[in-house]
Enzyme design. Structure first.
Site, short mmCIF file in Angstrom:
data_model
loop_
_atom_site.label_atom_id
_atom_site.label_comp_id
_atom_site.label_asym_id
_atom_site.label_seq_id
_atom_site.Cartn_x
_atom_site.Cartn_y
_atom_site.Cartn_z
N GLU A 72 3.56 4.30 -15.58
CA GLU A 72 4.42 3.15 -15.31
C GLU A 72 5.25 2.74 -16.53
O GLU A 72 6.43 2.40 -16.39
CB GLU A 72 3.58 1.96 -14.83
CG GLU A 72 3.03 2.10 -13.42
CD GLU A 72 1.78 2.97 -13.34
OE1 GLU A 72 1.36 3.29 -12.22
OE2 GLU A 72 1.24 3.32 -14.43
N HIS A 141 -7.59 -4.76 -8.60
CA HIS A 141 -6.52 -4.37 -7.69
C HIS A 141 -6.15 -5.51 -6.74
O HIS A 141 -5.53 -5.27 -5.70
CB HIS A 141 -6.91 -3.14 -6.87
CG HIS A 141 -6.94 -1.88 -7.67
ND1 HIS A 141 -7.88 -1.65 -8.65
CD2 HIS A 141 -6.15 -0.78 -7.64
CE1 HIS A 141 -7.67 -0.45 -9.18
NE2 HIS A 141 -6.63 0.09 -8.60
#
Length: 338
Positions: A72, A141
């Site tokens: 990322e 998450h």
């Protein structure tokens, strides 16, 4: 209740999924402007982790729909650099939980480059993907980052709650000359809603009154606002008419719409799927007590997640998240206050 812009009254309305609305927005903009491209993990060959880019590789080719490694920081940096050099990237994070790996590029470069360059380097880039909880995904998450990014000057932060708003807001975000954080939800991609076939845009920074009421104002955004609709229906059966406002954008926040509602209802409850400290709800509570204190007949209430990492067990997930029942309880507290 959907607000239809005057330019689309004559367009045929059809029901499509949230993921299809996102795909249509990106595809329409990429057809309009060849400088726009999509980059992220699994956006091309796999049609997107949540199928939000289905068919785009076939239409636009591998130079404009680009699969990336699991890196990322790297592909966010490539996006920022290309935006500074005249392109208009859309960077997809499989989840905003993974955006923390890239947050230096977003905060230190994308958000600040226009100011540091004296306006010479705009950064027209959209970072998009799902945020907050999505079932039993555990603590790392299931985090909501809207308030994190909204804290940073130079960014605009959009959190749509339905397919119609998602398409119109995403098109506006892609056309904007500043970096935009566009936050979705894994649990909304399959949601269906009416979306017109023709062109329409929704301006960022404009909230919408989704349900009118006279007794209390409920402010929310993103997927959790569905709990507000449920609560409003149940409260109406008990004689309490709640006005529900969807912020849609949390930077900038449309304070005026909230204030006008509070002037009418004299009570405010803010529903947010986030931790309480430093939340959007906290900011709204401060702003309303500052600018509309004389109109309040009860203290402002916040309904947020618990101040702890989200657990995995279903019972603890339920206890952690805000919901209809918690919201109804808060509304009754402010409604029955003297």
């Amino acid at each position: 209740m959907l607000f239809l812009h005057s330019c689309i009254f004559d367009n045929y309305m059809r029901e499509i999924q949230f993921r299809e609305a996102v795909c249509e927005a990106m595809s329409e903009e990429m057809r309009r402007d060849s400088s726009i491209y999509l980059m992220g993990e699994e956006v091309a060959e796999y049609n997107g982790a949540y199928k939000a880019s289905k068919g785009m590789l076939d239409e636009f080719g591998e130079k404009r729909v680009i699969d990336t490694p699991i890196s990322e920081l790297g592909f966010a940096g490539i996006g920022v650099g290309s935006a500074m050099n005249g392109l208009r990237p859309i960077i997809e994070f499989m989840t905003f939980n993974f955006s923390l790996v890239a947050i230096d590029q977003i905060i230190s470069n994308a958000a600040k480059m226009r100011q540091m360059s004296g306006g010479q380097c705009p950064v027209p880039i959209v970072f998009r993907g799902p945020t907050a909880s999505a079932g039993q995904l555990g603590a790392t998450h299931s985090q909501a980052f809207e308030s994190w990014y909204a804290n940073c000057p130079g960014l605009k932060v959009v959190v749509p709650s339905n397919p119609y708003d998602a398409k119109g807001l995403l098109k506006s975000a892609i056309r904007d000359n500043d970096p935009v954080i566009f936050m979705e939800s894994e649990q909304m991609y399959g949601d269906k809603g009416e979306v017109p076939e023709g062109e329409y845009l929704i301006p960022m920074g404009v909230a919408e009154v989704k349900r009118k009421g006279t007794d209390v104002t409920i402010v929310s955004f993103g997927k959790i606002i569905k709990e507000a609709y449920k609560a409003a229906d149940e409260l109406a059966d008990q004689g309490i008419e709640a006005e529900v406002i969807d912020l849609r954008t949390v930077r900038p926040i449309d304070y005026d719409t909230i204030i006008e509602s509070v002037k009418k209802t004299n009570r405010l409850v803010v529903l947010e799927e986030s931790w309480p400290l430093g939340s959007i709800a906290t900011e709204i509570a401060f702003k309303i007590q500052k600018d509309a204190f004389d109109f309040l007949d009860a203290p402002i209430k916040r309904v947020t997640c618990l101040d702890t990492p989200m657990a995995y067990a279903p019972t603890l997930v339920e206890a952690f998240l805000p919901n209809k029942d918690k919201l109804i309880e808060a509304v009754k507290v402010v409604t029955y206050s003297k």
